[in-house]
Every structure is written in C-alpha cells, then in structure tokens.
Scaffold this motif. Structure first.
Motif, PDB file in Angstrom:
ATOM      1  N   PHE A  26       0.809  -1.226   0.000  1.00 25.63           N
ATOM      2  CA  PHE A  26       0.000   0.000   0.000  1.00 25.63           C
ATOM      3  C   PHE A  26       0.842   1.277   0.000  1.00 25.63           C
ATOM      4  N   ALA A  27       2.162   1.147  -0.086  1.00 25.25           N
ATOM      5  CA  ALA A  27       3.044   2.284   0.179  1.00 25.25           C
ATOM      6  C   ALA A  27       2.817   3.466  -0.744  1.00 25.25           C
ATOM      7  N   GLN A  28       2.503   3.232  -2.009  1.00 21.91           N
ATOM      8  CA  GLN A  28       2.361   4.324  -2.970  1.00 21.91           C
ATOM      9  C   GLN A  28       0.896   4.648  -3.295  1.00 21.91           C
ATOM     10  N   ILE A  29      -0.024   4.067  -2.565  1.00 24.91           N
ATOM     11  CA  ILE A  29      -1.447   4.353  -2.767  1.00 24.91           C
ATOM     12  C   ILE A  29      -1.843   5.491  -1.833  1.00 24.91           C
ATOM     13  N   PRO A  30      -2.600   6.482  -2.306  1.00 24.21           N
ATOM     14  CA  PRO A  30      -2.991   7.588  -1.432  1.00 24.21           C
ATOM     15  C   PRO A  30      -3.539   7.114  -0.093  1.00 24.21           C
ATOM     16  N   ARG A  31      -3.035   7.740   0.973  1.00 20.13           N
ATOM     17  CA  ARG A  31      -3.346   7.289   2.328  1.00 20.13           C
ATOM     18  C   ARG A  31      -4.827   7.361   2.660  1.00 20.13           C
ATOM     19  N   GLU A  32      -5.548   8.261   2.000  1.00 18.03           N
ATOM     20  CA  GLU A  32      -6.954   8.434   2.355  1.00 18.03           C
ATOM     21  C   GLU A  32      -7.865   7.364   1.789  1.00 18.03           C
ATOM     22  N   LEU A  33      -7.375   6.554   0.856  1.00 17.77           N
ATOM     23  CA  LEU A  33      -8.236   5.554   0.236  1.00 17.77           C
ATOM     24  C   LEU A  33      -8.528   4.400   1.190  1.00 17.77           C
ATOM     25  N   ARG A  34      -9.797   4.030   1.251  1.00 15.89           N
ATOM     26  CA  ARG A  34     -10.264   2.901   2.059  1.00 15.89           C
ATOM     27  C   ARG A  34     -11.237   2.089   1.198  1.00 15.89           C
ATOM     28  N   TRP A  35     -11.299   0.772   1.472  1.00 19.04           N
ATOM     29  CA  TRP A  35     -12.126  -0.098   0.646  1.00 19.04           C
ATOM     30  C   TRP A  35     -13.078  -0.929   1.498  1.00 19.04           C
ATOM     31  N   ASP A  36     -14.217  -1.251   0.882  1.00 15.92           N
ATOM     32  CA  ASP A  36     -15.176  -2.165   1.491  1.00 15.92           C
ATOM     33  C   ASP A  36     -14.730  -3.616   1.320  1.00 15.92           C
ATOM     34  N   LEU A  37     -14.009  -3.884   0.240  1.00 12.21           N
ATOM     35  CA  LEU A  37     -13.563  -5.242  -0.067  1.00 12.21           C
ATOM     36  C   LEU A  37     -12.218  -5.177  -0.772  1.00 12.21           C
ATOM     37  N   VAL A  38     -11.294  -6.010  -0.310  1.00 17.16           N
ATOM     38  CA  VAL A  38      -9.994  -6.181  -0.965  1.00 17.16           C
ATOM     39  C   VAL A  38      -9.896  -7.629  -1.412  1.00 17.16           C
ATOM     40  N   VAL A  39      -9.621  -7.847  -2.687  1.00 19.56           N
ATOM     41  CA  VAL A  39      -9.458  -9.191  -3.223  1.00 19.56           C
ATOM     42  C   VAL A  39      -8.068  -9.299  -3.836  1.00 19.56           C
ATOM     43  N   GLY A  40      -7.611 -10.529  -4.034  1.00 18.11           N
ATOM     44  CA  GLY A  40      -6.311 -10.684  -4.661  1.00 18.11           C
ATOM     45  C   GLY A  40      -5.975 -12.124  -4.971  1.00 18.11           C
ATOM     46  N   ASN A  41      -5.163 -12.281  -6.012  1.00 19.82           N
ATOM     47  CA  ASN A  41      -4.563 -13.549  -6.403  1.00 19.82           C
ATOM     48  C   ASN A  41      -3.053 -13.350  -6.280  1.00 19.82           C
ATOM     49  N   PRO A  42      -2.522 -13.411  -5.038  1.00 18.23           N
ATOM     50  CA  PRO A  42      -1.105 -13.093  -4.809  1.00 18.23           C
ATOM     51  C   PRO A  42      -0.199 -14.253  -5.199  1.00 18.23           C
ATOM     52  N   PRO A  43       1.117 -14.062  -5.144  1.00 18.55           N
ATOM     53  CA  PRO A  43       2.039 -15.171  -5.421  1.00 18.55           C
ATOM     54  C   PRO A  43       1.731 -16.377  -4.531  1.00 18.55           C
ATOM     55  N   HIS A  44       1.680 -17.561  -5.145  1.00 24.29           N
ATOM     56  CA  HIS A  44       1.214 -18.757  -4.448  1.00 24.29           C
ATOM     57  C   HIS A  44       2.322 -19.625  -3.883  1.00 24.29           C
ATOM     58  N   VAL A  45       3.589 -19.376  -4.250  1.00 23.85           N
ATOM     59  CA  VAL A  45       4.656 -20.330  -3.972  1.00 23.85           C
ATOM     60  C   VAL A  45       5.648 -19.739  -2.981  1.00 23.85           C
ATOM     61  N   ASN A  46       5.848 -20.427  -1.869  1.00 32.84           N
ATOM     62  CA  ASN A  46       6.761 -19.960  -0.829  1.00 32.84           C
ATOM     63  C   ASN A  46       8.222 -20.129  -1.266  1.00 32.84           C
ATOM     64  N   SER A  47       8.574 -21.284  -1.783  1.00 28.84           N
ATOM     65  CA  SER A  47       9.976 -21.594  -2.058  1.00 28.84           C
ATOM     66  C   SER A  47      10.282 -21.579  -3.546  1.00 28.84           C
ATOM     67  N   GLU A  48      11.448 -21.084  -3.905  1.00 30.88           N
ATOM     68  CA  GLU A  48      11.862 -21.112  -5.307  1.00 30.88           C
ATOM     69  C   GLU A  48      12.231 -22.526  -5.739  1.00 30.88           C
ATOM     70  N   ASP A  49      12.321 -23.468  -4.802  1.00 30.58           N
ATOM     71  CA  ASP A  49      12.632 -24.851  -5.139  1.00 30.58           C
ATOM     72  C   ASP A  49      11.405 -25.661  -5.508  1.00 30.58           C
ATOM     73  N   ALA A  50      10.212 -25.075  -5.346  1.00 33.35           N
ATOM     74  CA  ALA A  50       8.988 -25.816  -5.631  1.00 33.35           C
ATOM     75  C   ALA A  50       8.894 -26.149  -7.120  1.00 33.35           C
ATOM     76  N   GLU A  51       8.381 -27.339  -7.398  1.00 29.31           N
ATOM     77  CA  GLU A  51       8.147 -27.727  -8.776  1.00 29.31           C
ATOM     78  C   GLU A  51       6.879 -27.019  -9.248  1.00 29.31           C
ATOM     79  N   THR A  52       7.016 -26.129 -10.190  1.00 35.66           N
ATOM     80  CA  THR A  52       5.858 -25.374 -10.646  1.00 35.66           C
ATOM     81  C   THR A  52       6.033 -24.937 -12.089  1.00 35.66           C
ATOM     82  N   ASP A  53       4.949 -25.029 -12.857  1.00 35.58           N
ATOM     83  CA  ASP A  53       5.011 -24.564 -14.226  1.00 35.58           C
ATOM     84  C   ASP A  53       5.025 -23.047 -14.305  1.00 35.58           C
TER      85      ASP A  53
END
Length: 215
Positions: A102-129
C-alpha cells in the motif's frame, strides 16, 4: 514491446500480455460467484496483486462494485490497466496504482472489499510450471513475506466492516499458513472456502475487520 492481447470479462475487454497473466482470467473468475453469493455489491473495491486486472474488472462488470482500484508492484502493469480503462470508457470508475503493497497508494483511500490472487509459492525450489512461464515476481513469495506485509497493513485500509478475500493454491500452501497472519493482524478469520468445480487446487481465505474496530 510485447503486443497487447485481449480477453473479455463480462462486458469489459481487458488488455494483457502473456508474461503478466497470473491466472486471473481463468481460476480468478471464481471470485465473481463467490462475492455475489457471500458479500454482494460494495461501493469501493481493491484488487491487490492485480496484474492486468482480470479479477477486478470482472467484478466491476458484474455490478459487484461501484468503484475499482487496482494495485500491483510491477510497473509494466500500469500501461495495460490504463489501456483497459481508456478502451472501455471507465475513467472515474477504475484506476490503477503501481505500489509496493500500500506504500504508494494515497493514504486516504479505504475499501469495502480487498481481493487478490497473490504469489502462491513460498519456495523457489517448488516444482511449478509458473517458473517456466512467468517472472518470479508473479509466483514466488519466500517465507510468505509479501503476505505478511499485506496482512499487517490491510486493516488500516479497510472501511468499517471491510472484508478481505485472497485466492491461494493447495499445491503450495495450507490454509494454516495464513490463519495466523490474519489473526495477528487483528482481523477476524471468517473461513476457508473452495473455489468451485474444476478448481480443486484453489481456495479462498476470507477475513474481515471486526465490528467496532477502527481502520
């Protein structure tokens, strides 16, 4: 520059490039029936880790938000979002932000709902396509550092009663990985929910700002 491709979500034609497509036009579309069934329409919505904005634009098209913000740390997403806003006449209804959490988003903005599809993989060693098709920024979150920062900061960006719904992947995480982060942030852990038929790898983590809590 990679030529833009396009996919239509609802009645919005979204501009994207393949390397920045993290799945929002595919499994990310499970957000629409979930939000419709469990939350209903909201005024202001943020898609975090938005990439081209497939999820946010689909929710806007479905009438599940009035105003849409899209945020991503990758500056390459900015021109894509602006192109979609321009081409679909969405000025005043949708806006993109290039921001580290949120660092570069205007401080006054607030939301009723936040959704996201964030990075899913913890380790760079995971087998993933994902590794073969996408920059590491899209799929890797070592020690869940990005998730930790997000959950620490998001309570201060929610309107009273605001909700957070993130989409995760059973192949690379357990719901228990995130429950503690939710509770440590002072959010209420509502639950974990399947994403629907054919999407057994994916699940939603739903949390909300408790009644009476100040953002």
């Amino acid at each position: 520059m990679t030529p833009y491709r396009h996919v239509t979500v609802g009645d919005i034609r979204v501009s994207y490039t393949p390397e920045l497509d993290g799945g929002g036009a595919e499994f990310g579309q499970a957000f629409v029936p979930f939000v419709r069934a469990h939350l209903g329409p909201v005024d202001r919505l943020l898609e975090w880790c938005a990439g081209p904005g497939f999820i946010g634009f689909s929710l806007l098209s479905a009438g599940l938000c009035t105003r849409l913000d899209l945020a991503d740390v990758n500056a390459d997403t900015g021109p894509l979002v602006r192109d979609t806003v321009r081409a679909n006449g969405l000025h005043g209804r949708a806006v993109g932000h290039i921001s580290d959490c949120f660092a570069q988003i205007p401080r006054e903005l607030r939301w009723d709902l936040v959704v996201g599809n964030p990075p899913h993989v913890n380790s760079e060693d995971a087998e993933t396509d994902y590794r073969r098709r996408h920059p590491r920024l899209i799929w890797q979150d070592s020690d869940w550092a990005v998730h930790r920062r997000f959950y620490r900061q998001v309570p201060g960006r929610l309107r009273p009663g605001g909700n957070v719904v993130l989409q995760e992947n059973h192949r690379f995480s357990s719901p228990e990985d995130f429950k503690g982060l939710v509770e440590d942030a002072g959010l209420e852990h509502v639950g974990v929910f399947d994403c629907g038929p054919g999407l057994e790898d994916y699940y939603f983590v739903w949390s909300r700002l408790p009644a009476g809590a100040r953002s």
